[in-house]
Design a protein around this motif. Structure first.
Motif, PDB file in Angstrom:
ATOM      1  N   GLU A  46       0.847  -1.192   0.000  1.00  0.00           N
ATOM      2  CA  GLU A  46       0.000   0.000   0.000  1.00  0.00           C
ATOM      3  C   GLU A  46       0.881   1.239   0.000  1.00  0.00           C
ATOM      4  O   GLU A  46       2.005   1.208   0.500  1.00  0.00           O
ATOM      5  N   VAL A  47       0.359   2.315  -0.551  1.00  0.00           N
ATOM      6  CA  VAL A  47       1.082   3.584  -0.533  1.00  0.00           C
ATOM      7  C   VAL A  47       1.319   3.985   0.919  1.00  0.00           C
ATOM      8  O   VAL A  47       0.425   3.891   1.755  1.00  0.00           O
ATOM      9  N   GLY A  48       2.554   4.389   1.212  1.00  0.00           N
ATOM     10  CA  GLY A  48       2.910   4.785   2.566  1.00  0.00           C
ATOM     11  C   GLY A  48       3.654   3.717   3.338  1.00  0.00           C
ATOM     12  O   GLY A  48       4.197   3.997   4.406  1.00  0.00           O
ATOM     13  N   ASP A  49       3.698   2.490   2.819  1.00  0.00           N
ATOM     14  CA  ASP A  49       4.440   1.421   3.489  1.00  0.00           C
ATOM     15  C   ASP A  49       5.940   1.695   3.399  1.00  0.00           C
ATOM     16  O   ASP A  49       6.436   2.195   2.389  1.00  0.00           O
ATOM     17  N   VAL A  50       6.652   1.365   4.453  1.00  0.00           N
ATOM     18  CA  VAL A  50       8.112   1.442   4.451  1.00  0.00           C
ATOM     19  C   VAL A  50       8.627   0.105   3.943  1.00  0.00           C
ATOM     20  O   VAL A  50       8.223  -0.952   4.435  1.00  0.00           O
ATOM     21  N   VAL A  51       9.509   0.150   2.947  1.00  0.00           N
ATOM     22  CA  VAL A  51      10.018  -1.067   2.335  1.00  0.00           C
ATOM     23  C   VAL A  51      11.540  -1.100   2.409  1.00  0.00           C
ATOM     24  O   VAL A  51      12.187  -0.069   2.531  1.00  0.00           O
ATOM     25  N   GLY A  59      12.939   2.827   2.088  1.00  0.00           N
ATOM     26  CA  GLY A  59      12.198   3.880   1.424  1.00  0.00           C
ATOM     27  C   GLY A  59      10.715   3.763   1.703  1.00  0.00           C
ATOM     28  O   GLY A  59      10.247   2.807   2.317  1.00  0.00           O
ATOM     29  N   VAL A  60       9.969   4.766   1.231  1.00  0.00           N
ATOM     30  CA  VAL A  60       8.522   4.821   1.414  1.00  0.00           C
ATOM     31  C   VAL A  60       7.870   4.711   0.045  1.00  0.00           C
ATOM     32  O   VAL A  60       8.273   5.392  -0.908  1.00  0.00           O
ATOM     33  N   LEU A  61       6.844   3.858  -0.069  1.00  0.00           N
ATOM     34  CA  LEU A  61       6.131   3.714  -1.343  1.00  0.00           C
ATOM     35  C   LEU A  61       5.307   4.961  -1.616  1.00  0.00           C
ATOM     36  O   LEU A  61       4.525   5.397  -0.778  1.00  0.00           O
ATOM     37  N   ILE A  62       5.475   5.518  -2.795  1.00  0.00           N
ATOM     38  CA  ILE A  62       4.740   6.708  -3.216  1.00  0.00           C
ATOM     39  C   ILE A  62       3.628   6.346  -4.189  1.00  0.00           C
ATOM     40  O   ILE A  62       2.533   6.905  -4.151  1.00  0.00           O
ATOM     41  N   ASP A  63       3.901   5.403  -5.099  1.00  0.00           N
ATOM     42  CA  ASP A  63       2.918   5.004  -6.107  1.00  0.00           C
ATOM     43  C   ASP A  63       3.126   3.529  -6.437  1.00  0.00           C
ATOM     44  O   ASP A  63       4.247   3.028  -6.401  1.00  0.00           O
ATOM     45  N   ILE A  64       2.042   2.846  -6.774  1.00  0.00           N
ATOM     46  CA  ILE A  64       2.100   1.422  -7.095  1.00  0.00           C
ATOM     47  C   ILE A  64       1.333   1.175  -8.386  1.00  0.00           C
ATOM     48  O   ILE A  64       0.203   1.632  -8.542  1.00  0.00           O
ATOM     49  N   THR A  65       1.965   0.461  -9.328  1.00  0.00           N
ATOM     50  CA  THR A  65       1.281  -0.003 -10.540  1.00  0.00           C
ATOM     51  C   THR A  65       1.329  -1.533 -10.529  1.00  0.00           C
ATOM     52  O   THR A  65       1.737  -2.134  -9.553  1.00  0.00           O
ATOM     53  N   ASP A  66       0.933  -2.151 -11.641  1.00  0.00           N
ATOM     54  CA  ASP A  66       0.887  -3.617 -11.690  1.00  0.00           C
ATOM     55  C   ASP A  66       2.246  -4.259 -11.432  1.00  0.00           C
ATOM     56  O   ASP A  66       2.352  -5.191 -10.646  1.00  0.00           O
ATOM     57  N   GLU A  67       3.282  -3.789 -12.099  1.00  0.00           N
ATOM     58  CA  GLU A  67       4.599  -4.412 -11.981  1.00  0.00           C
ATOM     59  C   GLU A  67       5.643  -3.519 -11.327  1.00  0.00           C
ATOM     60  O   GLU A  67       6.692  -3.998 -10.917  1.00  0.00           O
ATOM     61  N   ASP A  68       5.387  -2.218 -11.257  1.00  0.00           N
ATOM     62  CA  ASP A  68       6.377  -1.266 -10.773  1.00  0.00           C
ATOM     63  C   ASP A  68       5.874  -0.513  -9.551  1.00  0.00           C
ATOM     64  O   ASP A  68       4.674  -0.466  -9.280  1.00  0.00           O
ATOM     65  N   VAL A  69       6.810   0.079  -8.827  1.00  0.00           N
ATOM     66  CA  VAL A  69       6.496   0.957  -7.700  1.00  0.00           C
ATOM     67  C   VAL A  69       7.421   2.167  -7.788  1.00  0.00           C
ATOM     68  O   VAL A  69       8.473   2.114  -8.418  1.00  0.00           O
ATOM     69  N   ILE A  70       7.020   3.251  -7.164  1.00  0.00           N
ATOM     70  CA  ILE A  70       7.901   4.406  -7.021  1.00  0.00           C
ATOM     71  C   ILE A  70       8.198   4.540  -5.541  1.00  0.00           C
ATOM     72  O   ILE A  70       7.289   4.614  -4.719  1.00  0.00           O
ATOM     73  N   PHE A  73      13.303   7.795  -1.311  1.00  0.00           N
ATOM     74  CA  PHE A  73      14.417   7.516  -0.409  1.00  0.00           C
ATOM     75  C   PHE A  73      14.871   8.803   0.258  1.00  0.00           C
ATOM     76  O   PHE A  73      14.857   9.867  -0.341  1.00  0.00           O
ATOM     77  N   GLY A  74      15.307   8.709   1.509  1.00  0.00           N
ATOM     78  CA  GLY A  74      15.864   9.854   2.209  1.00  0.00           C
ATOM     79  C   GLY A  74      14.791  10.777   2.742  1.00  0.00           C
ATOM     80  O   GLY A  74      13.599  10.604   2.518  1.00  0.00           O
ATOM     81  N   SER A  75      15.236  11.796   3.463  1.00  0.00           N
ATOM     82  CA  SER A  75      14.301  12.724   4.089  1.00  0.00           C
ATOM     83  C   SER A  75      14.103  13.996   3.286  1.00  0.00           C
ATOM     84  O   SER A  75      13.267  14.826   3.627  1.00  0.00           O
ATOM     85  N   ASN A  76      14.837  14.177   2.176  1.00  0.00           N
ATOM     86  CA  ASN A  76      14.703  15.412   1.405  1.00  0.00           C
ATOM     87  C   ASN A  76      13.564  15.374   0.399  1.00  0.00           C
ATOM     88  O   ASN A  76      13.268  16.373  -0.233  1.00  0.00           O
TER      89      ASN A  76
END
Length: 95
Positions: A46-51, A59-70, A73-76
């Motif tokens: 889910e968006v917002g999960d720490v991976v 890092g933190v998930l920002i976006d999720i598609t079928d095969e890819d994720v965005i 990384f980092g605090s900036n």
């Protein structure tokens, strides 16, 4: 005592059956179980999960598609990298 060829053939089949059962229970079955666990983990993203990625980056998930994720990384908040879902090793659910 003489061994007949029929007796030797039967014992050879028994050895092959035992060896096949050994391979299944100690090699193939655990691998399939791990594959199911990873598939369930990736399906529950889910968006917002720490991976944690396979290379060890958090890092933190920002976006999720079928095969890819965005992943961000980092605090900036300027380092957002698209990657395959298969590059995710662990997930920590946000509360």
């Amino acid at each position: 005592m003489l061994l007949t060829s029929a007796g030797m053939g039967g014992s050879m089949i028994l050895i092959l059956v035992v060896w096949g059962a050994f391979l299944y229970f100690f090699m193939m079955r655990p691998q399939k179980k791990e594959q199911k666990r990873v598939a369930a983990m990736l399906a529950s993203l889910e968006v917002g999960d720490v991976v944690v990625t396979t290379s060890g980056f958090y890092g933190v998930l920002i976006d999720i598609t079928d095969e890819d994720v965005i992943v961000e990384f980092g605090s900036n908040r300027n380092c957002r990298i698209p990657m395959k879902k298969s590059a995710i090793q662990e997930v920590e659910k946000q509360n």
